[in-house]
Design a protein around this motif. Structure first.
Motif, mmCIF file in Angstrom:
data_model
loop_
_atom_site.group_PDB
_atom_site.id
_atom_site.type_symbol
_atom_site.label_atom_id
_atom_site.label_comp_id
_atom_site.label_asym_id
_atom_site.label_seq_id
_atom_site.Cartn_x
_atom_site.Cartn_y
_atom_site.Cartn_z
ATOM 1 N N UNK A 149 0.828 -1.206 0.000
ATOM 2 C CA UNK A 149 0.000 0.000 0.000
ATOM 3 C C UNK A 149 0.863 1.257 0.000
ATOM 4 N N UNK A 150 1.474 1.503 -1.145
ATOM 5 C CA UNK A 150 2.247 2.747 -1.305
ATOM 6 C C UNK A 150 1.355 3.832 -1.886
ATOM 7 N N UNK A 151 0.558 3.450 -2.886
ATOM 8 C CA UNK A 151 -0.416 4.358 -3.489
ATOM 9 C C UNK A 151 -1.803 3.794 -3.202
ATOM 10 N N UNK A 152 -2.586 4.508 -2.405
ATOM 11 C CA UNK A 152 -3.872 3.984 -1.951
ATOM 12 C C UNK A 152 -4.801 3.673 -3.110
ATOM 13 N N UNK A 153 -4.868 4.537 -4.093
ATOM 14 C CA UNK A 153 -5.776 4.320 -5.226
ATOM 15 C C UNK A 153 -5.408 3.068 -6.004
ATOM 16 N N UNK A 154 -4.103 2.866 -6.248
ATOM 17 C CA UNK A 154 -3.667 1.678 -6.980
ATOM 18 C C UNK A 154 -3.914 0.420 -6.168
ATOM 19 N N UNK A 155 -3.649 0.491 -4.864
ATOM 20 C CA UNK A 155 -3.864 -0.664 -3.999
ATOM 21 C C UNK A 155 -5.346 -1.030 -3.975
ATOM 22 N N UNK A 156 -6.206 -0.043 -3.939
ATOM 23 C CA UNK A 156 -7.644 -0.299 -3.958
ATOM 24 C C UNK A 156 -8.067 -0.944 -5.270
ATOM 25 N N UNK A 157 -7.520 -0.476 -6.375
ATOM 26 C CA UNK A 157 -7.825 -1.048 -7.683
ATOM 27 C C UNK A 157 -7.396 -2.509 -7.765
ATOM 28 N N UNK A 158 -6.214 -2.811 -7.250
ATOM 29 C CA UNK A 158 -5.719 -4.185 -7.249
ATOM 30 C C UNK A 158 -6.601 -5.075 -6.373
ATOM 31 N N UNK A 159 -7.042 -4.535 -5.245
ATOM 32 C CA UNK A 159 -7.913 -5.292 -4.350
ATOM 33 C C UNK A 159 -9.217 -5.659 -5.053
ATOM 34 N N UNK A 160 -9.808 -4.720 -5.765
ATOM 35 C CA UNK A 160 -11.061 -4.984 -6.481
ATOM 36 C C UNK A 160 -10.869 -6.030 -7.580
ATOM 37 N N UNK A 161 -9.708 -5.980 -8.237
ATOM 38 C CA UNK A 161 -9.419 -6.950 -9.297
ATOM 39 C C UNK A 161 -9.339 -8.367 -8.725
ATOM 40 N N UNK A 162 -8.731 -8.500 -7.557
ATOM 41 C CA UNK A 162 -8.632 -9.813 -6.909
ATOM 42 C C UNK A 162 -10.020 -10.360 -6.596
ATOM 43 N N UNK A 163 -10.873 -9.535 -6.013
ATOM 44 C CA UNK A 163 -12.211 -9.994 -5.630
ATOM 45 C C UNK A 163 -13.039 -10.341 -6.855
ATOM 46 N N UNK A 164 -12.946 -9.529 -7.897
ATOM 47 C CA UNK A 164 -13.674 -9.813 -9.139
ATOM 48 C C UNK A 164 -13.256 -11.160 -9.715
ATOM 49 N N UNK A 165 -11.952 -11.406 -9.763
ATOM 50 C CA UNK A 165 -11.469 -12.673 -10.316
ATOM 51 C C UNK A 165 -11.904 -13.861 -9.469
ATOM 52 N N UNK A 166 -11.856 -13.727 -8.158
ATOM 53 C CA UNK A 166 -12.239 -14.831 -7.278
ATOM 54 C C UNK A 166 -13.732 -15.156 -7.403
ATOM 55 N N UNK A 167 -14.552 -14.142 -7.614
ATOM 56 C CA UNK A 167 -15.981 -14.387 -7.810
ATOM 57 C C UNK A 167 -16.260 -15.173 -9.082
#
Length: 217
Positions: free
Chosen positions: A174-192
């Protein structure tokens, strides 16, 4: 078409050393994704200013908490800085059965217990790292919520917490909050979208094969 199918709910384990940003990321995810609900923990620590019973935590006495743990009513629990924290089992099981994703803000011990539980097939584990130890300490001091001695104890615990990073499926810095948030959403989308979580996929493929047979007939 797949959006109409029921799916298995996710148990999203979110861990990090204190101050790495998981609370902010959790809040943003919960505010923007109606399919994710927060797992409310029980704790024996006293409420902080502004915290509400049943919204932030279930505040319980040590005797009440220990009775819940002994009765197998906790999915996971641990003692942190002299206080007990744990996740009541029943609400989580109900949410997963309804296809709802449940977000857990837990330490590595809690994550380990959930991964070893009967709900382990639903688990998606994500660890958040700070960009540096200096930045981690600066964030803790910047919150101005804890006494300096508490901050010092949290920093001591951070090294042990970070040492468990490799136990998680995904690790984000979590160096850049916006990028970290985007990556987090991508993980959840893929897992679903994983095959074993799409409960209507088998019947859909069976229907496609039936259409092939009808065309050939």
């Amino acid at each position: 078409m797949s959006s109409e199918w029921p799916r298995r709910g996710l148990l999203i384990i979110f861990s990090s050393p204190s101050g790495a940003g998981k609370s902010t990321l959790s809040r943003r995810l919960l505010e923007s994704d109606p399919d994710v609900r927060f797992s409310i923990s029980a704790t024996t620590r006293p409420p902080r200013p502004g915290e509400v019973e049943g919204r932030d935590y279930y505040f319980r006495s040590r005797r009440e908490f220990e009775a819940m743990a002994e009765g197998d009513e906790m999915l996971e629990w641990a003692e942190v800085f002299g206080n007990l924290y744990g996740t009541p089992r029943a609400p989580v099981e109900a949410a997963i059965a309804q296809g709802q994703d449940v977000l857990f803000d837990v330490d590595w011990q809690g994550g380990q217990q959930i991964r070893n539980s009967s709900l382990r097939d639903a688990v998606v584990s994500i660890f958040i790292l700070p960009p540096s130890i200096a930045e981690l300490e600066a964030r803790l001091h910047g919150r101005a919520q804890d006494h300096p001695e508490v901050v010092a104890r949290r920093m001591e615990k951070s090294r042990d917490e970070i040492s468990h990073w490799a136990e998680y499926e995904y690790v984000l810095v979590n160096e850049n909050l916006r990028q970290c948030e985007s990556d987090l959403r991508a993980i959840i989308r893929a897992e679903r979208l994983r095959r074993d979580r799409q409960l209507g996929l088998m019947s859909f493929v069976t229907r496609l094969n039936r259409e092939f047979e009808e065309r050939q007939g």
